[in-house]
Design a protein around this motif. Structure first.
Motif, PDB file in Angstrom:
ATOM      1  N   ALA A  62      10.017   3.091   5.596  1.00  0.00           N
ATOM      2  CA  ALA A  62      10.668   4.382   5.625  1.00  0.00           C
ATOM      3  C   ALA A  62      11.635   4.320   4.279  1.00  0.00           C
ATOM      4  O   ALA A  62      12.193   5.187   3.790  1.00  0.00           O
ATOM      5  CB  ALA A  62      11.341   4.590   6.784  1.00  0.00           C
ATOM      6  N   LEU A  63      12.112   2.786   4.121  1.00  0.00           N
ATOM      7  CA  LEU A  63      13.179   2.643   3.213  1.00  0.00           C
ATOM      8  C   LEU A  63      12.544   2.645   1.610  1.00  0.00           C
ATOM      9  O   LEU A  63      13.247   2.408   0.711  1.00  0.00           O
ATOM     10  CB  LEU A  63      13.983   1.380   3.310  1.00  0.00           C
ATOM     11  CG  LEU A  63      14.870   1.426   4.816  1.00  0.00           C
ATOM     12  CD1 LEU A  63      15.093  -0.035   5.035  1.00  0.00           C
ATOM     13  CD2 LEU A  63      16.085   1.950   4.329  1.00  0.00           C
ATOM     14  N   ILE A  64      11.342   2.750   1.561  1.00  0.00           N
ATOM     15  CA  ILE A  64      10.603   2.693   0.231  1.00  0.00           C
ATOM     16  C   ILE A  64      11.063   3.674  -0.575  1.00  0.00           C
ATOM     17  O   ILE A  64      11.083   4.953  -0.318  1.00  0.00           O
ATOM     18  CB  ILE A  64       9.216   2.668   0.378  1.00  0.00           C
ATOM     19  CG1 ILE A  64       8.424   1.449   0.984  1.00  0.00           C
ATOM     20  CG2 ILE A  64       8.440   2.807  -0.983  1.00  0.00           C
ATOM     21  CD1 ILE A  64       6.977   1.710   1.568  1.00  0.00           C
ATOM     22  N   TYR A 123       0.954  -0.952   0.045  1.00  0.00           N
ATOM     23  CA  TYR A 123       0.249  -0.015  -0.165  1.00  0.00           C
ATOM     24  C   TYR A 123       0.887   1.147   0.013  1.00  0.00           C
ATOM     25  O   TYR A 123       0.805   2.119  -0.693  1.00  0.00           O
ATOM     26  CB  TYR A 123      -0.990  -0.111   1.243  1.00  0.00           C
ATOM     27  CG  TYR A 123      -1.828   1.200   1.596  1.00  0.00           C
ATOM     28  CD1 TYR A 123      -2.478   1.528   0.333  1.00  0.00           C
ATOM     29  CD2 TYR A 123      -1.883   1.904   2.678  1.00  0.00           C
ATOM     30  CE1 TYR A 123      -3.349   2.715   0.641  1.00  0.00           C
ATOM     31  CE2 TYR A 123      -2.678   2.815   2.963  1.00  0.00           C
ATOM     32  CZ  TYR A 123      -3.531   3.333   1.923  1.00  0.00           C
ATOM     33  OH  TYR A 123      -4.358   4.378   2.124  1.00  0.00           O
ATOM     34  N   PHE A 124       1.942   1.270   0.940  1.00  0.00           N
ATOM     35  CA  PHE A 124       2.566   2.574   1.144  1.00  0.00           C
ATOM     36  C   PHE A 124       3.559   2.589  -0.418  1.00  0.00           C
ATOM     37  O   PHE A 124       4.097   3.615  -0.743  1.00  0.00           O
ATOM     38  CB  PHE A 124       3.473   2.314   2.190  1.00  0.00           C
ATOM     39  CG  PHE A 124       2.718   2.688   3.432  1.00  0.00           C
ATOM     40  CD1 PHE A 124       2.343   4.109   3.802  1.00  0.00           C
ATOM     41  CD2 PHE A 124       2.269   1.796   4.384  1.00  0.00           C
ATOM     42  CE1 PHE A 124       1.576   4.491   4.681  1.00  0.00           C
ATOM     43  CE2 PHE A 124       1.324   2.023   5.409  1.00  0.00           C
ATOM     44  CZ  PHE A 124       1.180   3.557   5.812  1.00  0.00           C
ATOM     45  N   ALA A 125       3.885   1.356  -0.539  1.00  0.00           N
ATOM     46  CA  ALA A 125       4.942   1.497  -1.925  1.00  0.00           C
ATOM     47  C   ALA A 125       4.199   2.241  -3.080  1.00  0.00           C
ATOM     48  O   ALA A 125       4.744   3.123  -3.948  1.00  0.00           O
ATOM     49  CB  ALA A 125       5.466   0.187  -2.144  1.00  0.00           C
ATOM     50  N   ARG A 170       4.336   5.808  -5.488  1.00  0.00           N
ATOM     51  CA  ARG A 170       4.582   5.353  -6.871  1.00  0.00           C
ATOM     52  C   ARG A 170       5.683   4.491  -7.300  1.00  0.00           C
ATOM     53  O   ARG A 170       6.356   4.856  -8.199  1.00  0.00           O
ATOM     54  CB  ARG A 170       4.862   6.741  -7.558  1.00  0.00           C
ATOM     55  CG  ARG A 170       3.616   7.909  -7.477  1.00  0.00           C
ATOM     56  CD  ARG A 170       3.828   9.196  -7.723  1.00  0.00           C
ATOM     57  NE  ARG A 170       3.055  10.287  -6.966  1.00  0.00           N
ATOM     58  CZ  ARG A 170       3.130  11.604  -6.927  1.00  0.00           C
ATOM     59  NH1 ARG A 170       4.294  12.028  -7.971  1.00  0.00           N
ATOM     60  NH2 ARG A 170       2.341  12.213  -6.349  1.00  0.00           N
ATOM     61  N   ILE A 171       5.738   3.884  -6.501  1.00  0.00           N
ATOM     62  CA  ILE A 171       6.854   2.390  -6.800  1.00  0.00           C
ATOM     63  C   ILE A 171       6.067   1.224  -6.651  1.00  0.00           C
ATOM     64  O   ILE A 171       5.055   0.893  -6.046  1.00  0.00           O
ATOM     65  CB  ILE A 171       7.627   2.719  -5.637  1.00  0.00           C
ATOM     66  CG1 ILE A 171       8.651   3.928  -5.786  1.00  0.00           C
ATOM     67  CG2 ILE A 171       8.601   1.266  -5.891  1.00  0.00           C
ATOM     68  CD1 ILE A 171       9.271   4.282  -4.678  1.00  0.00           C
ATOM     69  N   GLY A 187      -1.387   6.728  14.120  1.00  0.00           N
ATOM     70  CA  GLY A 187      -0.213   7.210  13.750  1.00  0.00           C
ATOM     71  C   GLY A 187      -0.085   6.999  12.364  1.00  0.00           C
ATOM     72  O   GLY A 187       0.835   7.792  11.859  1.00  0.00           O
ATOM     73  N   THR A 188      -0.958   6.394  11.750  1.00  0.00           N
ATOM     74  CA  THR A 188      -0.784   6.188  10.125  1.00  0.00           C
ATOM     75  C   THR A 188      -1.217   7.343   9.474  1.00  0.00           C
ATOM     76  O   THR A 188      -0.871   7.601   8.138  1.00  0.00           O
ATOM     77  CB  THR A 188      -1.710   5.208   9.516  1.00  0.00           C
ATOM     78  OG1 THR A 188      -3.050   4.908  10.309  1.00  0.00           O
ATOM     79  CG2 THR A 188      -0.861   3.510   9.831  1.00  0.00           C
ATOM     80  N   LEU A 189      -2.071   8.283  10.214  1.00  0.00           N
ATOM     81  CA  LEU A 189      -2.552   9.540   9.416  1.00  0.00           C
ATOM     82  C   LEU A 189      -1.046  10.487   9.232  1.00  0.00           C
ATOM     83  O   LEU A 189      -0.949  11.059   8.267  1.00  0.00           O
ATOM     84  CB  LEU A 189      -3.359  10.272  10.244  1.00  0.00           C
ATOM     85  CG  LEU A 189      -4.116  11.714   9.541  1.00  0.00           C
ATOM     86  CD1 LEU A 189      -4.859  11.105   8.145  1.00  0.00           C
ATOM     87  CD2 LEU A 189      -5.077  12.223  10.444  1.00  0.00           C
ATOM     88  N   LEU A 190      -0.553  10.783  10.329  1.00  0.00           N
ATOM     89  CA  LEU A 190       0.621  11.462  10.308  1.00  0.00           C
ATOM     90  C   LEU A 190       1.518  10.904   9.048  1.00  0.00           C
ATOM     91  O   LEU A 190       2.122  11.663   8.435  1.00  0.00           O
ATOM     92  CB  LEU A 190       1.545  11.255  11.626  1.00  0.00           C
ATOM     93  CG  LEU A 190       2.514  12.179  11.541  1.00  0.00           C
ATOM     94  CD1 LEU A 190       2.000  13.831  11.794  1.00  0.00           C
ATOM     95  CD2 LEU A 190       3.383  12.060  13.099  1.00  0.00           C
ATOM     96  N   LEU A 191       1.682   9.625   8.938  1.00  0.00           N
ATOM     97  CA  LEU A 191       2.742   9.035   7.929  1.00  0.00           C
ATOM     98  C   LEU A 191       2.088   9.179   6.619  1.00  0.00           C
ATOM     99  O   LEU A 191       2.902   9.724   5.645  1.00  0.00           O
ATOM    100  CB  LEU A 191       2.762   7.539   8.118  1.00  0.00           C
ATOM    101  CG  LEU A 191       3.830   6.604   7.413  1.00  0.00           C
ATOM    102  CD1 LEU A 191       5.214   7.312   7.813  1.00  0.00           C
ATOM    103  CD2 LEU A 191       3.656   5.084   7.701  1.00  0.00           C
TER     104      LEU A 191
END
Lengths: 325, 276
Positions: free
Chosen positions: A147-149, A102-104, A108-109, B85-89
């Motif tokens: 954080a490393l993405i 999801y975060f990646a 846009r990765i 805490g995911t909102l901040l992220l």
């Protein structure tokens, strides 16, 4: 000299009447690792949020990669940024893989980076398990993977080693060293970072929204002028030894049978060591320079003394807690 | 824009995973079939009743249920992420706050929309197949209008849920306020209007009264579905006054749509201005 990654000059941030950050200046170069220290409410989180562009400074100027982090270039900057917030709880009902995917995608990765990243932080075996089943340490690793993405050029890590066991902490610092080697700038934010000295280039100590001290560990040691601790095993009578070292300004304390702990002022270090080494009764000696923790305690103590001496202005502590709550 | 759909997609998949979609669909479907079959039980018979009776009783029950489900589904959408805490992220990712909020809304709206469509749609198909529906066209049209208005009603209350969620700092507070909002719109509003009507001896101007009904999305929903069946007027209580006014369905649906847009727009506005 290349352009600094972070340039913060005389930055202040107020929340209503409360000053969360006051005249803070800071620069961070490429491949530098900075330890940002301070107790809760010292202004660490506020500084982080400013750098991340989540809030704008009330005064002063702040540039990240040469741009205003809250301005038009924010989205571009954010692609080069990795952030690990304190106490983040990822989506419990998703697996580690799904969370990172999801975060990646939001960065846009492609999904392709997810598995290698999870393996890199040691979560390869658990990536299809739900985050709900993860231990505190595993969650922290997942946060780090997040954080490393996208191979960020600047990483902000808030309390990164909280909840990690000693082995995992060592692995974590190994990763920080590796990142530094690749020219990534890192800010480690914490109130305690045991054993971090070897992994950071500089430390900045914040207290009540102000910069109390910043520089390399050696510079901080010099500025603080804290005594070194020498641990000594000797057959000589403690009183006699203490007597002979007193002209150097040494404080001696007996720590056991035939064991002494000496507090040696920095300027007398070599003279005292020569004397002790020349003494045939000395069986063993160990030298401990002041740790980052004791330096931190020292600088933090100075502002407390100052605050006690003068009537305190509106404290930054409340402001900060109000913000992070 | 891409991130908006990524957020929406995750929200929808969450809804599938934690069985929200399944639960809402089942509740709606069973409710519809149950009312259609047992709706005439009071008059001493079971078996599928007239379409008009079914839709009228369905809308008077759904008007309680849909707002409650919508509020429960979405009250923690922002405040929940804030607490963990995911909102901040998310805010440090390359996307705007509008994208986050609109994406989440889209996801929640899809959860409720799909459940409404499938739940009532399948129920309608079963009624059509098993019951002796004299006029299939009437059933389809009535059900289509019912589903459309039910979706809009649900989305309006998701909008309320978002408005609550961006305004408070704790999940438990959001839940409490959501309950109050539900109570106010579904129960108190009508009672208050009724009180006004009675205490003034019915002297309130008719136009004013009709306009007042438009101030509550649940009443609009009732009116939409009642006006479709002139015959059902006697069973519909307060909202039948609105039915007299013969609001055009398009006007009613448009107003309902405004009830979706306004709270959501307000939520966006607050969320954008919020300091962290």
């Amino acid at each position: 000299m290349t352009q600094p990654v972070i340039e913060m000059s005389a930055v202040g941030k107020r929340f209503g009447k409360l000053t969360a950050l006051d005249e803070v200046s800071l620069t961070l170069g490429e491949g530098e690792v900075l330890g940002l220290m301070g107790h809760n409410g010292a202004g660490k989180s506020t500084s982080m949020k400013l750098i991340l562009g989540l809030i704008r400074p009330t005064r002063g100027t702040l540039k990240v990669f040469g741009h205003d982090p809250g301005g038009a270039a924010a989205n571009d900057l954010r692609l080069r940024l990795g952030y690990l917030p304190e106490n983040v709880q990822f989506y419990e009902q998703l697996s580690g893989f799904e969370v990172l995917d999801y975060f990646a995608r939001l960065k846009r990765i492609g999904t392709g980076v997810v598995k290698p990243l999870l393996e890199r932080v040691g979560l390869g075996h658990a990536m299809h398990r739900r985050v709900k089943t993860y231990s505190k340490g595993m969650r922290q690793r997942l946060g780090l993977a997040q954080a490393l993405i996208g191979e960020p050029r600047l990483m902000l890590l808030d309390e990164p080693t909280v909840g990690l066991d000693p082995m995992a902490t060592r692995d974590f610092y190994g990763m920080v060293d590796e990142l530094r080697g690749r020219g990534v700038s890192v800010i480690l934010c914490s109130h305690v970072l045991p054993g971090v000295e070897r992994h950071i280039d500089r430390a900045a100590i914040l207290g009540q929204g102000r910069m109390l001290a910043s520089g390399s560990i050696d510079e901080l040691r010099q500025a603080a002028d804290l005594p070194l601790v020498v641990r000594l095993r000797t057959a000589r009578a403690p009183e006699r030894l203490a007597e002979s070292l007193r002209p150097h300004g040494v404080l001696a304390r007996q720590s056991g049978e035939g064991r002494l702990e000496l507090e040696v002022p920095v300027r007398a270090k070599m003279a005292v060591l020569r004397e002790l080494a020349a003494d045939p009764e000395t069986a063993d000696l160990a030298l401990e320079p002041p740790t980052l923790e004791s330096l931190y305690a020292h600088f933090d103590g100075t502002i407390r003394d100052r605050a006690a001496a003068e009537p305190a202005p509106a404290t930054a502590i409340d402001a900060q807690q109000g913000v992070s709550a | 824009m891409r991130n908006l759909f990524i957020v929406a997609g995750k929200e929808f998949r969450d809804g599938l995973r934690n069985r929200w979609v399944l639960a809402i669909t089942l509740v709606f479907g069973l409710l519809a079939i149950g009312l259609a079959y047992f709706g005439a039980a009071a008059s001493g018979q079971v078996g599928f009743t007239r379409v008009s009776t079914t839709i009228v009783s369905l809308s008077s029950l759904a008007v309680f249920l849909i707002p409650l489900i919508a509020l429960m589904l979405a009250y923690d959408s922002i405040v929940g992420e804030d607490e963990q805490g995911t909102l901040l992220l998310l805010l440090t990712y390359p996307m705007s706050r509008v994208e986050i909020l609109a994406g989440k809304f889209l996801g929640h709206a899809a959860i409720l929309g799909v459940s409404t469509l499938v739940g009532f749609g399948v129920a309608g198909a079963i009624i059509a197949a098993l019951g002796s529906v004299e006029q299939l066209g009437e059933l389809v049209a009535a059900l289509a209008l019912f589903i459309l208005s039910a979706m809009l009603l649900g989305w309006a209350f998701i909008g309320f849920a978002y408005l609550i969620s961006v305004s408070v700092a704790e999940k438990s507070r959001a839940a409490g306020i959501a309950l109050v909002v539900w109570f106010a719109f579904v129960i108190v509003f009508d009672l208050a209007l009724l009180g006004v009507l009675v205490s003034t001896g019915g002297q309130v101007s008719e136009g004013l009264f009709h306009t007042l009904l438009l101030l509550n999305p649940t009443d609009i929903f009732r009116i939409v579905n009642l006006t479709f069946f002139e015959a059902a007027r006697t069973q519909a209580g307060l909202a039948s006054i609105g039915a007299d006014a013969a609001f055009h369905p398009a006007l009613l649906l448009g107003t309902l749509l405004a009830w979706v847009a306004v709270p959501l727009g307000l939520a966006l506005w607050i969320f954008r201005r919020r300091e962290l």
